[in-house]
Design a protein around this motif. Structure first.
Motif, PDB file in Angstrom:
ATOM      1  N   ASN A 120       8.166   2.914  -2.461  1.00  0.00           N
ATOM      2  CA  ASN A 120       7.374   2.276  -3.505  1.00  0.00           C
ATOM      3  C   ASN A 120       6.191   1.575  -2.853  1.00  0.00           C
ATOM      4  N   ASN A 121       5.042   1.597  -3.510  1.00  0.00           N
ATOM      5  CA  ASN A 121       3.851   1.052  -2.862  1.00  0.00           C
ATOM      6  C   ASN A 121       3.902  -0.459  -2.661  1.00  0.00           C
ATOM      7  N   GLU A 122       4.776  -1.169  -3.394  1.00  0.00           N
ATOM      8  CA  GLU A 122       4.869  -2.618  -3.237  1.00  0.00           C
ATOM      9  C   GLU A 122       6.059  -3.044  -2.383  1.00  0.00           C
ATOM     10  N   MET A 123       7.151  -2.291  -2.479  1.00  0.00           N
ATOM     11  CA  MET A 123       8.382  -2.678  -1.778  1.00  0.00           C
ATOM     12  C   MET A 123       8.731  -1.745  -0.618  1.00  0.00           C
ATOM     13  N   PHE A 124       7.893  -0.704  -0.424  1.00  0.00           N
ATOM     14  CA  PHE A 124       8.083   0.260   0.651  1.00  0.00           C
ATOM     15  C   PHE A 124       9.451   0.938   0.500  1.00  0.00           C
ATOM     16  N   TYR A 125      10.295   0.981   1.527  1.00  0.00           N
ATOM     17  CA  TYR A 125      11.597   1.637   1.382  1.00  0.00           C
ATOM     18  C   TYR A 125      12.671   0.678   0.890  1.00  0.00           C
ATOM     19  N   GLY A 126      12.277  -0.518   0.493  1.00  0.00           N
ATOM     20  CA  GLY A 126      13.215  -1.450  -0.110  1.00  0.00           C
ATOM     21  C   GLY A 126      13.288  -2.772   0.631  1.00  0.00           C
ATOM     22  N   ARG A 127      14.098  -3.663   0.053  1.00  0.00           N
ATOM     23  CA  ARG A 127      14.325  -4.968   0.685  1.00  0.00           C
ATOM     24  C   ARG A 127      15.407  -4.820   1.746  1.00  0.00           C
ATOM     25  N   VAL A 128      15.069  -5.181   2.949  1.00  0.00           N
ATOM     26  CA  VAL A 128      15.944  -4.950   4.085  1.00  0.00           C
ATOM     27  C   VAL A 128      17.315  -5.581   3.849  1.00  0.00           C
ATOM     28  N   SER A 129      18.352  -4.914   4.359  1.00  0.00           N
ATOM     29  CA  SER A 129      19.712  -5.427   4.250  1.00  0.00           C
ATOM     30  C   SER A 129      20.379  -5.322   5.606  1.00  0.00           C
ATOM     31  N   CYS A 130      20.654  -6.460   6.196  1.00  0.00           N
ATOM     32  CA  CYS A 130      21.292  -6.469   7.517  1.00  0.00           C
ATOM     33  C   CYS A 130      22.642  -5.758   7.466  1.00  0.00           C
ATOM     34  N   ILE A 131      23.492  -6.121   6.498  1.00  0.00           N
ATOM     35  CA  ILE A 131      24.843  -5.570   6.474  1.00  0.00           C
ATOM     36  C   ILE A 131      24.823  -4.065   6.239  1.00  0.00           C
ATOM     37  N   GLY A 133       0.797  -1.209   0.000  1.00  0.00           N
ATOM     38  CA  GLY A 133       0.000   0.000   0.000  1.00  0.00           C
ATOM     39  C   GLY A 133       0.832   1.263   0.000  1.00  0.00           C
ATOM     40  N   PRO A 134       0.188   2.422  -0.037  1.00  0.00           N
ATOM     41  CA  PRO A 134       0.854   3.722  -0.129  1.00  0.00           C
ATOM     42  C   PRO A 134       1.472   4.134   1.202  1.00  0.00           C
ATOM     43  N   PRO A 135       2.211   5.258   1.203  1.00  0.00           N
ATOM     44  CA  PRO A 135       2.928   5.672   2.419  1.00  0.00           C
ATOM     45  C   PRO A 135       2.032   5.890   3.623  1.00  0.00           C
ATOM     46  N   GLU A 136       0.785   6.305   3.404  1.00  0.00           N
ATOM     47  CA  GLU A 136      -0.082   6.567   4.547  1.00  0.00           C
ATOM     48  C   GLU A 136      -0.439   5.301   5.323  1.00  0.00           C
ATOM     49  N   TYR A 137      -0.094   4.131   4.767  1.00  0.00           N
ATOM     50  CA  TYR A 137      -0.288   2.884   5.520  1.00  0.00           C
ATOM     51  C   TYR A 137       0.850   2.631   6.505  1.00  0.00           C
ATOM     52  N   ASN A 138       1.883   3.450   6.422  1.00  0.00           N
ATOM     53  CA  ASN A 138       2.993   3.395   7.397  1.00  0.00           C
ATOM     54  C   ASN A 138       3.803   2.110   7.342  1.00  0.00           C
ATOM     55  N   TYR A 139       3.858   1.457   6.170  1.00  0.00           N
ATOM     56  CA  TYR A 139       4.708   0.281   6.024  1.00  0.00           C
ATOM     57  C   TYR A 139       6.150   0.735   5.774  1.00  0.00           C
ATOM     58  N   ASP A 140       7.106  -0.136   6.046  1.00  0.00           N
ATOM     59  CA  ASP A 140       8.501   0.308   6.059  1.00  0.00           C
ATOM     60  C   ASP A 140       9.413  -0.430   5.092  1.00  0.00           C
ATOM     61  N   VAL A 141       9.542  -1.733   5.220  1.00  0.00           N
ATOM     62  CA  VAL A 141      10.479  -2.506   4.389  1.00  0.00           C
ATOM     63  C   VAL A 141       9.866  -3.871   4.094  1.00  0.00           C
ATOM     64  N   VAL A 142      10.459  -4.551   3.111  1.00  0.00           N
ATOM     65  CA  VAL A 142      10.153  -5.963   2.893  1.00  0.00           C
ATOM     66  C   VAL A 142      11.388  -6.772   3.267  1.00  0.00           C
ATOM     67  N   ALA A 143      11.169  -8.043   3.593  1.00  0.00           N
ATOM     68  CA  ALA A 143      12.258  -8.948   3.949  1.00  0.00           C
ATOM     69  C   ALA A 143      11.960 -10.309   3.342  1.00  0.00           C
ATOM     70  N   PRO A 144      12.978 -11.148   3.168  1.00  0.00           N
ATOM     71  CA  PRO A 144      12.743 -12.479   2.606  1.00  0.00           C
ATOM     72  C   PRO A 144      11.600 -13.201   3.319  1.00  0.00           C
ATOM     73  N   GLY A 145      10.687 -13.750   2.513  1.00  0.00           N
ATOM     74  CA  GLY A 145       9.527 -14.401   3.119  1.00  0.00           C
ATOM     75  C   GLY A 145       9.044 -15.621   2.363  1.00  0.00           C
ATOM     76  N   GLU A 146       9.850 -16.122   1.447  1.00  0.00           N
ATOM     77  CA  GLU A 146       9.435 -17.299   0.668  1.00  0.00           C
ATOM     78  C   GLU A 146      10.584 -18.309   0.626  1.00  0.00           C
ATOM     79  N   LEU A 147      10.230 -19.572   0.725  1.00  0.00           N
ATOM     80  CA  LEU A 147      11.205 -20.666   0.770  1.00  0.00           C
ATOM     81  C   LEU A 147      12.151 -20.509   1.955  1.00  0.00           C
TER      82      LEU A 147
END
Length: 220
Positions: A197-208, A109-123
């Motif tokens: 981005n409305n699908e990936m939010f601020y990006g795919r999280v990176s620990c390093i 969703g859009p920024p007003e949904y307050n989502y932040d990042v995506v992280a690995p979630g499959e397999l």
């Protein structure tokens, strides 16, 4: 749930992972989350100040636009899920779904949904407590598994400096996220939220990346 969050505050927990969504929200759970932010993690250098418990939550698995509690709270880090090719998990993702069925995928969703990042979630490999015998594992998927990945990164950030506020931890996670697959995702589609981005939010999280940002933060 509300009692668990209350107990976490009383017992001095630093991070709360919430791999759930619920409609039984306002007037109970949200009060306890706000309290965890307001009084959790007392500042040892200032007893009148609180650093705030870092609260992380899963956005859901509906493969459609949706604002889900508690991930949609502004003081909670909302986490979606990505596939091994760094696309938002969906049966309609470029290249298709790896292991998911039609209708499954990361809520977004859009920024007003307050989502932040995506992280690995499959397999993802995890222990399987429902199986008989010892040493049983299974592969699984969903935002319930991507959310604790982000919570664990928050834990490592706080190992560097436990005096960081909850919002400083969130910024390190957001700023460390990678803008993956820019040919598919426009990370500047919202003028009021650069880098989102409305699908990936601020990006795919990176620990390093997030850990490297702490190099300029004094150790404590």
């Amino acid at each position: 749930i509300a009692q668990s969050i209350q107990a976490a505050v009383e017992e001095g927990v630093d991070i709360i992972n919430m791999s759930f969504r619920t409609n039984a929200a306002f007037g109970s759970i949200d009060i306890q989350i706000n309290n965890a932010i307001a009084v959790g993690r007392p500042d040892p250098n200032n007893p009148n100040n609180a650093l705030g418990i870092v609260c992380v939550a899963a956005v859901g698995n509906d493969d459609l636009v949706g604002s889900h509690f508690p991930a949609n709270l502004p003081n909670v880090i909302g986490v979606g899920w990505s596939n091994p090719n760094d696309y938002r998990c969906s049966s309609n993702a470029p290249g298709g779904g790896w292991s998911i069925s039609s209708g499954q995928g990361s809520t977004y969703g859009p920024p007003e949904y307050n989502y932040d990042v995506v992280a690995p979630g499959e397999l993802l490999m995890t222990t399987n407590l429902s199986a008989t015998g010892q040493g049983s594992y299974t592969t699984t998927l969903g935002s319930s598994f991507s959310s604790p990945i982000v919570a664990s990164i928050a834990a490592m950030i706080l190992e560097k400096n436990p005096l960081l506020t909850w919002s400083e931890v969130r910024e390190l996670i957001r700023n460390g996220a990678e803008k993956v697959n820019t040919n598919t995702y426009d990370y500047n589609m919202f003028g009021n939220a650069p880098g989102y981005n409305n699908e990936m939010f601020y990006g795919r999280v990176s620990c390093i990346n997030s850990i490297n940002q702490t190099l300029n933060i004094a150790e404590n």
